[in-house]
Scaffold this motif. Structure first.
Motif, PDB file in Angstrom:
ATOM      1  N   GLU A 173       8.485   3.548 -11.354  1.00 44.77           N
ATOM      2  CA  GLU A 173       8.913   2.289 -10.739  1.00 44.77           C
ATOM      3  C   GLU A 173      10.398   2.023 -10.967  1.00 44.77           C
ATOM      4  O   GLU A 173      11.084   1.500 -10.084  1.00 44.77           O
ATOM      5  CB  GLU A 173       8.087   1.122 -11.284  1.00 44.77           C
ATOM      6  CG  GLU A 173       6.623   1.138 -10.857  1.00 44.77           C
ATOM      7  CD  GLU A 173       5.734   1.826 -11.880  1.00 44.77           C
ATOM      8  OE1 GLU A 173       6.236   2.724 -12.589  1.00 44.77           O
ATOM      9  OE2 GLU A 173       4.537   1.470 -11.951  1.00 44.77           O
ATOM     10  N   ASP A 203       0.827  -1.210   0.000  1.00 44.52           N
ATOM     11  CA  ASP A 203       0.000   0.000   0.000  1.00 44.52           C
ATOM     12  C   ASP A 203       0.861   1.260   0.000  1.00 44.52           C
ATOM     13  O   ASP A 203       0.530   2.253  -0.672  1.00 44.52           O
ATOM     14  CB  ASP A 203      -0.998   0.009   1.165  1.00 44.52           C
ATOM     15  CG  ASP A 203      -0.370  -0.189   2.536  1.00 44.52           C
ATOM     16  OD1 ASP A 203       0.846  -0.487   2.616  1.00 44.52           O
ATOM     17  OD2 ASP A 203      -1.087  -0.065   3.553  1.00 44.52           O
ATOM     18  N   GLU A 260       2.118   1.616  -3.557  1.00 43.64           N
ATOM     19  CA  GLU A 260       1.034   2.041  -4.456  1.00 43.64           C
ATOM     20  C   GLU A 260       0.774   3.541  -4.359  1.00 43.64           C
ATOM     21  O   GLU A 260       0.672   4.239  -5.377  1.00 43.64           O
ATOM     22  CB  GLU A 260      -0.253   1.267  -4.129  1.00 43.64           C
ATOM     23  CG  GLU A 260      -1.433   1.667  -5.003  1.00 43.64           C
ATOM     24  CD  GLU A 260      -2.742   0.997  -4.596  1.00 43.64           C
ATOM     25  OE1 GLU A 260      -3.792   1.402  -5.144  1.00 43.64           O
ATOM     26  OE2 GLU A 260      -2.722   0.084  -3.742  1.00 43.64           O
TER      27      GLU A 260
END
Length: 433
Positions: A297, A273, A276
């Motif tokens: 990323e 989380d 994210e």
């Protein structure tokens, strides 16, 4: 002989009490007069309660925000060789996102001037977390601030007293008069500081749920929409994400342990989380800064974001390799039976960490950097009887009893197939163009 004031504050209070609308000149005078001490605290307390009960129109909120900006100095980043973008979170339990986010975005050649604060109550302050790092300092001169933005790209430091001083005075009053939750006052408070800070773009992380400042999703949405309008009206490219704070964010709640978790994210790991939300906010910040296709990323995987983190910490006197403080005492809570963890309410865990010493009840209170909570399971995880669910850490073992008291009924183990109470997805919506 004193100058004659153009308005009578009692007339203005009556106007808001009776659901009337204040004009631009009235609001400008009111904020100036309060900042210089002409309007007394008890009079402004009556005004804030009238605003809390009756609200403000869009033009009133805009005028209030601009008046608070005008009460102090503003910053300008035109001298920088790179675009600027910033982020603000309304705060929550385990919310350490600024720590990995600022260096991640800066690793793409964007300046991130993050003026942050210290925590009060159950939500932790970004500066408290970073002050866990030996040698790190929050207070920078203007010269140091601009030099670091140019060379490193990211700065997380304390805001100077010269930015929107009216807000500082007004917030202290709201805190003791039960008017903190008034959306016009929250929006103007946050946005006056962010607009005065001078960033070209701003991404807002507006939270809802158990551990959020505003628990009701509808009110959080109203706040987000109000702040996006304020930013847009002021010429700042502004976007908001509505995010879920029913469950603690990540596995660490505290100060030093949240720094550890942030470093894990920068090293390409960390809880799903936290990753994210960090990536989602980074994409929004970089898009507003002119890089909509940035491969966020990859910057976590290849070490670029970590390099920027280390440079940022070092530039502010910290040692990125130093051992972080650890608490003298721990208390482990284990699963009473096997099953599925179906509930883990954010607010009680935030209060428990606060009672362990990770937060403060008054602004002058110190925080204990090693205190906090480490979660070993999140809602939806299968657990077995006797398995550790979470660990409390504190320097003073007598703090454990009150922390455990606040956690009673806040978590629950159910059976396979039972509803898992998370309140929905982590990112509920995006507001802005």
């Amino acid at each position: 002989m004193s100058a004659v004031e153009p308005f009578d504050v009692v007339d203005l209070i009556r106007t808001k009490r009776d659901r009337g609308e204040l004009g631009t000149e009235q609001i400008n005078w009111m904020i100036d007069a309060y900042t210089r001490g002409y309007i007394a605290d008890e009079q402004m307390a009556a005004m804030t309660m009238a605003i809390f009960l009756n609200g403000m129109g869009r033009s009133e909120i805009r005028d209030l925000t601009l008046a608070m900006i005008a009460s102090g100095e503003t910053m300008n980043f035109d001298s920088l060789s790179k675009p600027t973008t910033d982020k603000h979170s309304t705060g929550g339990v385990g919310d350490k996102i600024t720590l990995p986010l600022a260096p991640l975005v800066a690793s793409f050649g964007v300046a991130v001037p993050q003026l942050s604060g210290r925590g009060l109550g159950h939500t932790g302050g970004t500066l408290d977390k970073l002050e866990s790092i030996p040698g790190w300092r929050a207070d920078l001169t203007n010269e140091e601030f601009f030099s670091q933005l140019e060379s490193v790209g990211s700065v997380i430091c304390a805001a100077g007293a010269s930015l929107a001083p009216a807000d500082k005075k007004l917030y202290a009053l709201r805190d003791i008069t039960g008017t903190v939750e008034a959306i016009p006052l929250i929006a103007s408070s946050i946005m006056s500081k962010k607009i005065a800070e001078g960033t070209a773009a701003l991404v807002l992380d507006v939270k809802f749920g158990s551990g959020a400042f505003l628990q009701d999703p509808a009110r959080s949405r109203e706040l987000a929409e109000t702040m996006v309008r304020l930013g847009t009206d002021a010429g700042v490219s502004t976007v908001a994400l509505l995010t879920n704070m029913n469950v603690p964010l990540g596995l660490a709640i505290g100060n030093a342990n949240e720094v550890r978790e942030s470093v894990e994210v920068l090293a390409g790991g960390g809880p799903a989380d936290v990753i994210e939300l960090t990536i989602a906010l980074a994409r929004e910040m970089l898009a507003l800064a002119g890089q909509p296709d940035a491969d966020v990323e990859s910057a976590l995987r290849d070490g670029r974001a970590m390099d920027t983190w280390r440079a940022m910490i070092t530039a502010q006197g910290g040692d990125p390799d130093a051992a972080l403080p650890t608490a003298r005492e721990t208390h482990v809570v284990t699963a009473p039976r096997s099953g599925v963890l179906v509930e883990q309410q954010a607010l009680p865990f935030g209060i428990a960490a606060w009672r362990l010493g990770a937060g403060r009840a008054r602004k002058r209170d110190p925080v204990q950097h090693a205190s906090g909570i480490d979660l070993h399971a999140k809602p939806g995880d299968t657990v077995t009887a006797g398995q550790p669910l979470f660990t409390l850490s504190a320097d003073e073992p007598e703090r454990f009893a009150r922390a455990l008291e606040s956690l009673e009924g806040s978590w629950r183990i159910g059976d396979e197939g039972d509803e898992v109470l998370t309140g929905g997805p982590l990112i509920a919506d995006r507001i802005g163009s």
